[in-house]
Design a protein around this motif. Structure first.
Motif, PDB file in Angstrom:
ATOM      1  N   ILE A   1       0.857  -1.160  -0.201  1.00 36.83           N
ATOM      2  CA  ILE A   1      -0.395   0.001  -0.086  1.00 36.83           C
ATOM      3  C   ILE A   1       0.986   1.680   0.350  1.00 36.83           C
ATOM      4  O   ILE A   1       0.271   2.141  -0.361  1.00 36.83           O
TER       5      ILE A   1
ATOM      6  N   SER B   1       1.369   3.492  -3.273  1.00 32.28           N
ATOM      7  CA  SER B   1       0.733   4.796  -3.071  1.00 32.28           C
ATOM      8  C   SER B   1       1.626   5.969  -3.620  1.00 32.28           C
ATOM      9  O   SER B   1       1.375   7.208  -4.155  1.00 32.28           O
TER      10      SER B   1
ATOM     11  N   LEU C   1      -7.300   7.463  -0.314  1.00 33.09           N
ATOM     12  CA  LEU C   1      -6.594   5.923  -0.818  1.00 33.09           C
ATOM     13  C   LEU C   1      -7.969   5.345  -0.253  1.00 33.09           C
ATOM     14  O   LEU C   1      -8.578   5.933   0.622  1.00 33.09           O
TER      15      LEU C   1
ATOM     16  N   ILE D   1      -9.550   1.002  -0.316  1.00 31.15           N
ATOM     17  CA  ILE D   1      -8.822  -0.039   0.137  1.00 31.15           C
ATOM     18  C   ILE D   1      -9.735  -1.210  -0.105  1.00 31.15           C
ATOM     19  O   ILE D   1     -10.069  -0.791   1.435  1.00 31.15           O
TER      20      ILE D   1
ATOM     21  N   ALA E   1      -1.880   8.480   3.667  1.00 27.04           N
ATOM     22  CA  ALA E   1      -2.761   9.654   2.734  1.00 27.04           C
ATOM     23  C   ALA E   1      -2.304  10.795   3.047  1.00 27.04           C
ATOM     24  O   ALA E   1      -2.829  11.935   1.997  1.00 27.04           O
TER      25      ALA E   1
END
Length: 315
Positions: free
Chosen positions: A27, A31, A102, A104, A95
């Motif tokens: 992640i 990201s 984000l 998810i 974030a």
């Protein structure tokens, strides 16, 4: 300030299954990659954290379960998360650092009652670091029903952003016409559709939703191989004879008239990126607005129970 454009990234990937840290690391890395390319909003697949256990039986047959299967499920439970909790705090910090939204797919533990139930959920995290909402899958599909409980109408979540209203449904929830209508009725502009379905028919589904809802559809799937499965799982033998590619992907972005903005990606990991012109959503509703001038409330009405359903109510 309202923005007429949003850059959206779709992450087609998987972590090591049942490995929470692997998912958190991916992640973070994916990201950062997407944010460096200008993404405002980043979407990860269905139950990315801690992974979709495709092909595993958890020792379940009609009328019986095995001890090994229970231990594998316990391992899955242990790698799942609370909302809010430690992992959502870390995702929020990410974030905020990147200044992005984000979205998810996660496996969420019930933290209110027995803590013995898991949910297939979407968590929405804002650029201020806060959890803006979540959605729990209403009906897990097929054998998924042994893994995850059923969500209720309180998490038919749509969030406000500077570039429009964002929300979505998970995988085969998108085949539920009334669930889609409940989302359209909240003025959804960017419709998130994380999935584990890599078949050609899924592409027909997301293009139909875009055309029906006159919204962008962001569909996010996994590219999964057997290498993402821990070899010490008791149930690993369930997939030993399967092809190496367990999910070929098919992530895509579709515009509000049903045309691809980004064509499906198959048979590889990747990050899809597109800048969406939100004015096209308004333009697309000129001749068809499914919950506006094209509805007939004198004939058809949908009743949605959006109250949280609790087994115990303390008064």
């Amino acid at each position: 300030m309202n923005k007429s454009h949003a850059t959206v990234a779709v992450v087609q990937s998987v972590p090591i299954l049942f490995d929470k840290q692997s998912a958190m690391d991916k992640i973070a890395s994916k990201s950062r990659e997407a944010a460096a390319r200008g993404a405002d909003l980043i979407v990860f697949p269905e139950v990315f954290l801690p992974g979709y256990p495709r092909g595993l039986s958890f020792g379940a047959r009609v009328g019986s379960r095995t001890a090994d299967g229970r231990r594998d499920w316990e391992r899955y439970w242990a790698s799942s998360i609370d909302i809010p909790g430690t992992e959502t705090d870390l995702i929020g910090e990410l974030a905020k650092e990147l200044g992005v939204y984000l979205i998810i797919g996660v496996v969420e533990r019930d933290k209110e009652f027995s803590r013995g139930t898991l949910y297939n959920s979407i968590v929405y995290v804002g650029p201020d670091g806060s959890v803006l909402g979540k959605h729990r899958k209403l009906v897990p599909t097929g054998s998924e029903r042994l893994l995850w409980g059923q969500g209720d109408g309180s998490t038919l979540t749509v969030i406000d952003t500077p570039f429009g209203r964002v929300g979505g449904l998970i995988c085969w929830e998108n085949y539920m016409p009334l669930a889609r209508t409940a989302m359209y009725a909240q003025g959804i502009d960017i419709y998130i559709a994380p999935t584990a379905d890599a078949r050609d028919t899924w592409q027909s589904t997301i293009r139909h939703i875009a055309c029906e809802g006159r919204c962008y559809v962001v569909s996010c799937n996994q590219f999964a191989t057997k290498a993402s499965y821990p070899a010490d799982l008791a149930g690993y033998e369930d997939i030993e004879e399967d092809a190496d590619i367990l999910s070929r992907g098919g992530s895509a972005i579709v515009g509000p008239l049903g045309d691809y903005v980004v064509e499906p990606l198959y048979n590889e990991e990747g990050v899809l990126l597109a800048t969406l012109d939100l004015s096209l959503v308004t333009q697309s509703r000129f001749d068809f607005d499914v919950v506006g001038h094209y509805s007939r409330p004198d004939i058809f009405q949908l009743v949605v129970n959006d109250k949280k359903q609790d087994i115990v109510r303390r008064i």
